[in-house]
Design a protein around this motif. Structure first.
Motif, PDB file in Angstrom:
ATOM      1  N   ALA A   1       0.709  -1.283  -0.107  1.00 27.67           N
ATOM      2  CA  ALA A   1      -0.142  -0.083   0.086  1.00 27.67           C
ATOM      3  C   ALA A   1       0.837   1.528  -0.003  1.00 27.67           C
ATOM      4  O   ALA A   1       0.617   2.114  -0.640  1.00 27.67           O
ATOM      5  N   VAL A   2       1.775   1.461   0.714  1.00 28.54           N
ATOM      6  CA  VAL A   2       2.610   2.619   0.883  1.00 28.54           C
ATOM      7  C   VAL A   2       3.441   2.825  -0.544  1.00 28.54           C
ATOM      8  O   VAL A   2       3.667   3.807  -0.913  1.00 28.54           O
ATOM      9  N   LEU A   3       4.108   1.534  -1.049  1.00 25.33           N
ATOM     10  CA  LEU A   3       4.892   1.790  -2.353  1.00 25.33           C
ATOM     11  C   LEU A   3       3.715   2.413  -3.431  1.00 25.33           C
ATOM     12  O   LEU A   3       4.235   3.001  -4.306  1.00 25.33           O
ATOM     13  N   GLU A   4       2.281   2.047  -3.474  1.00 29.25           N
ATOM     14  CA  GLU A   4       1.729   2.288  -4.414  1.00 29.25           C
ATOM     15  C   GLU A   4       1.257   3.741  -4.134  1.00 29.25           C
ATOM     16  O   GLU A   4       1.233   4.640  -5.036  1.00 29.25           O
ATOM     17  N   SER A   5       1.118   4.200  -2.905  1.00 30.63           N
ATOM     18  CA  SER A   5       1.130   5.687  -2.486  1.00 30.63           C
ATOM     19  C   SER A   5       2.411   6.476  -2.906  1.00 30.63           C
ATOM     20  O   SER A   5       1.995   7.631  -3.632  1.00 30.63           O
ATOM     21  N   VAL A   6       3.324   6.017  -2.999  1.00 33.75           N
ATOM     22  CA  VAL A   6       4.735   6.584  -3.371  1.00 33.75           C
ATOM     23  C   VAL A   6       4.702   6.720  -5.002  1.00 33.75           C
ATOM     24  O   VAL A   6       4.822   7.938  -5.497  1.00 33.75           O
ATOM     25  N   ARG A   7       3.975   5.736  -5.465  1.00 38.73           N
ATOM     26  CA  ARG A   7       3.941   5.885  -6.914  1.00 38.73           C
ATOM     27  C   ARG A   7       2.954   6.948  -7.524  1.00 38.73           C
ATOM     28  O   ARG A   7       3.491   7.639  -8.394  1.00 38.73           O
ATOM     29  N   LEU A   8       1.907   6.818  -6.805  1.00 33.58           N
ATOM     30  CA  LEU A   8       0.811   7.882  -7.069  1.00 33.58           C
ATOM     31  C   LEU A   8       1.317   9.295  -6.758  1.00 33.58           C
ATOM     32  O   LEU A   8       1.295  10.109  -7.574  1.00 33.58           O
ATOM     33  N   VAL A   9       1.881   9.529  -5.677  1.00 30.59           N
ATOM     34  CA  VAL A   9       2.394  10.884  -5.239  1.00 30.59           C
ATOM     35  C   VAL A   9       3.640  11.413  -6.350  1.00 30.59           C
ATOM     36  O   VAL A   9       3.488  12.543  -6.775  1.00 30.59           O
TER      37      VAL A   9
ATOM     38  N   ARG B   1      22.179  22.358   9.945  1.00 29.82           N
ATOM     39  CA  ARG B   1      21.272  21.015  10.556  1.00 29.82           C
ATOM     40  C   ARG B   1      19.819  21.284  10.225  1.00 29.82           C
ATOM     41  O   ARG B   1      19.375  20.215  10.183  1.00 29.82           O
ATOM     42  N   ARG B   2      19.548  21.992   9.719  1.00 31.09           N
ATOM     43  CA  ARG B   2      17.976  22.461   9.606  1.00 31.09           C
ATOM     44  C   ARG B   2      17.519  21.372   8.281  1.00 31.09           C
ATOM     45  O   ARG B   2      18.091  21.659   7.177  1.00 31.09           O
ATOM     46  N   PRO B   3      16.698  20.547   8.581  1.00 35.29           N
ATOM     47  CA  PRO B   3      16.204  19.747   7.632  1.00 35.29           C
ATOM     48  C   PRO B   3      15.448  20.558   6.462  1.00 35.29           C
ATOM     49  O   PRO B   3      15.087  21.427   6.529  1.00 35.29           O
ATOM     50  N   PRO B   4      15.729  19.969   5.014  1.00 34.32           N
ATOM     51  CA  PRO B   4      14.950  20.530   4.011  1.00 34.32           C
ATOM     52  C   PRO B   4      13.371  20.789   4.354  1.00 34.32           C
ATOM     53  O   PRO B   4      12.999  19.875   4.644  1.00 34.32           O
ATOM     54  N   ASP B   5      13.151  21.822   3.862  1.00 36.03           N
ATOM     55  CA  ASP B   5      11.453  22.294   3.859  1.00 36.03           C
ATOM     56  C   ASP B   5      10.818  21.250   2.799  1.00 36.03           C
ATOM     57  O   ASP B   5      11.153  21.214   1.582  1.00 36.03           O
ATOM     58  N   PRO B   6       9.914  20.426   3.429  1.00 38.80           N
ATOM     59  CA  PRO B   6       9.384  19.348   2.542  1.00 38.80           C
ATOM     60  C   PRO B   6       8.563  19.829   1.388  1.00 38.80           C
ATOM     61  O   PRO B   6       8.044  19.461   0.367  1.00 38.80           O
ATOM     62  N   TRP B   7       8.101  21.220   1.703  1.00 39.47           N
ATOM     63  CA  TRP B   7       7.300  21.922   0.707  1.00 39.47           C
ATOM     64  C   TRP B   7       8.134  22.308  -0.478  1.00 39.47           C
ATOM     65  O   TRP B   7       7.418  22.586  -1.466  1.00 39.47           O
ATOM     66  N   ASP B   8       9.295  22.376  -0.552  1.00 36.22           N
ATOM     67  CA  ASP B   8      10.328  22.421  -1.605  1.00 36.22           C
ATOM     68  C   ASP B   8      10.301  21.437  -2.605  1.00 36.22           C
ATOM     69  O   ASP B   8      10.220  21.568  -3.863  1.00 36.22           O
ATOM     70  N   ASP B   9       9.884  20.271  -2.131  1.00 31.96           N
ATOM     71  CA  ASP B   9       9.769  18.782  -3.092  1.00 31.96           C
ATOM     72  C   ASP B   9       8.856  18.003  -2.156  1.00 31.96           C
ATOM     73  O   ASP B   9       9.297  16.633  -1.746  1.00 31.96           O
ATOM     74  N   PRO B  10       7.783  18.126  -2.404  1.00 29.93           N
ATOM     75  CA  PRO B  10       6.634  17.201  -1.553  1.00 29.93           C
ATOM     76  C   PRO B  10       6.780  15.986  -1.926  1.00 29.93           C
ATOM     77  O   PRO B  10       6.897  14.873  -1.084  1.00 29.93           O
ATOM     78  N   ALA B  11       7.066  15.526  -3.259  1.00 32.10           N
ATOM     79  CA  ALA B  11       7.119  14.150  -3.652  1.00 32.10           C
ATOM     80  C   ALA B  11       8.362  13.746  -3.115  1.00 32.10           C
ATOM     81  O   ALA B  11       8.344  12.323  -2.664  1.00 32.10           O
ATOM     82  N   GLY B  12       9.347  14.260  -3.137  1.00 36.13           N
ATOM     83  CA  GLY B  12      10.687  13.553  -2.520  1.00 36.13           C
ATOM     84  C   GLY B  12      10.544  13.659  -1.191  1.00 36.13           C
ATOM     85  O   GLY B  12      11.038  12.441  -0.496  1.00 36.13           O
ATOM     86  N   ALA B  13       9.901  14.500  -0.343  1.00 33.85           N
ATOM     87  CA  ALA B  13       9.856  14.356   0.906  1.00 33.85           C
ATOM     88  C   ALA B  13       9.050  13.032   1.365  1.00 33.85           C
ATOM     89  O   ALA B  13       9.281  12.384   2.354  1.00 33.85           O
ATOM     90  N   TYR B  14       8.016  12.959   0.609  1.00 32.97           N
ATOM     91  CA  TYR B  14       6.946  12.004   1.146  1.00 32.97           C
ATOM     92  C   TYR B  14       7.733  10.593   0.704  1.00 32.97           C
ATOM     93  O   TYR B  14       7.631   9.464   1.524  1.00 32.97           O
ATOM     94  N   ARG B  15       8.549  10.500  -0.329  1.00 33.49           N
ATOM     95  CA  ARG B  15       9.524   9.187  -0.890  1.00 33.49           C
ATOM     96  C   ARG B  15      10.549   8.897   0.338  1.00 33.49           C
ATOM     97  O   ARG B  15      10.394   7.732   0.918  1.00 33.49           O
ATOM     98  N   SER B  16      10.922   9.948   0.717  1.00 26.75           N
ATOM     99  CA  SER B  16      11.900   9.700   1.923  1.00 26.75           C
ATOM    100  C   SER B  16      11.192   9.028   3.182  1.00 26.75           C
ATOM    101  O   SER B  16      11.674   8.396   4.015  1.00 26.75           O
TER     102      SER B  16
END
Length: 261
Positions: free
Chosen positions: A17-25, A112-127
């Motif tokens: 299920a998670v991998l399918e959500s990654v594909r769709l995002v 040290r500040r983590p990257p803002d997920p809003w910059d790359d929503p799909a990449g942040a989600y995949r991670s």
């Protein structure tokens, strides 16, 4: 909530299920992130941010780092901060050196500040998805108690907690697919495993709360009285096992984005 099959199976089901959500995002394009979704008041960007946050929360619980562990780390951090204050008082005597150190601290904090997920929503989600899949794949995870305050005041057995995560991401995969006008490509055995979990989700007034994960169940198709046979189609067209999962969790299988022009 009872799960069918061996507890270890739930890890593989959740992964599908998670991998399918990654594909769709990953199919989303820059102009898609402001699209409305089946989740009330959430744009696709906000939905994906929520999905990523949930992955991190479940991964933390799977590693045994619940509220108690966080509190303990907080105490240690407080003791460290106190020692830092005493050292800071000594360093304050060297004003010029202190100013230099302060600039170094700001530079270090920025690094040290983590990257803002809003910059790359799909990449942040995949991670985030990779983080939770790795956590669930560790030996013994299904037997470990999870601390999930949003779900229960008590610890939740690992296999059951992963079951919660599994059904959530079957539905969220559909949320993303419906938003983008795509089809969910989950195998029928995965959907059949998800159906009894969906049917076991408690109903009642709690589902009407603004922060409820699922809405009240919708009336079933009057022509259907049982689960579909193996040959029936699944998808967002209102037929098959996925449709039954969606309606019992308050989603309209035929939902389409409103005209936002």
């Amino acid at each position: 909530m009872e799960l069918r099959g061996e507890p270890a199976d739930i890890v593989a089901l959740d992964r599908a299920a998670v991998l399918e959500s990654v594909r769709l995002v990953g199919e989303a394009r820059p102009g898609d992130w402001r699209r409305p979704t089946p989740c009330d008041r959430w744009t696709l960007r906000e939905l994906v941010a929520h999905m990523a946050a949930q992955h991190h929360a479940f991964a933390t619980a799977a590693r045994g780092e619940g509220a108690g562990a966080r509190a303990e780390r907080g105490e240690r951090a407080g003791a460290t901060a106190e020692r830092g204050e005493r050292a800071g008082a000594t360093a304050e005597r060297g004003e010029r050196a202190g100013a230099t150190a302060e600039r170094g601290e700001r530079a270090g904090a920025a690094a040290r500040r983590p990257p803002d997920p809003w910059d790359d929503p799909a990449g942040a989600y995949r991670s985030a998805a990779g983080t939770v899949l790795d956590a669930f794949a560790r030996p013994g995870t299904t037997d470990r108690p999870f601390v999930l305050p949003e779900i229960s005041a008590r610890t939740v057995p690992g296999h059951r907690a992963i079951g919660f995560h599994f059904i959530d991401y079957v539905v969220h995969a559909w949320d993303v697919a419906a938003t983008l006008g795509l089809r969910v490509l989950l195998p029928e055995p995965v959907l059949r495993a998800a159906l009894p979990i969906a049917l076991a989700v408690p109903g009642g007034e709690a589902r009407r709360a603004p922060d409820s994960a699922f809405r009240p169940a919708l009336p079933p198709d009057p022509g259907r009285r049982s689960a579909p046979s193996a040959g029936e189609p699944t998808g967002s067209d209102g037929s098959g096992t996925l449709s039954l999962i969606l309606t019992c969790l308050g989603r309209h299988p035929g939902w389409t984005p409103p005209d936002t022009r």
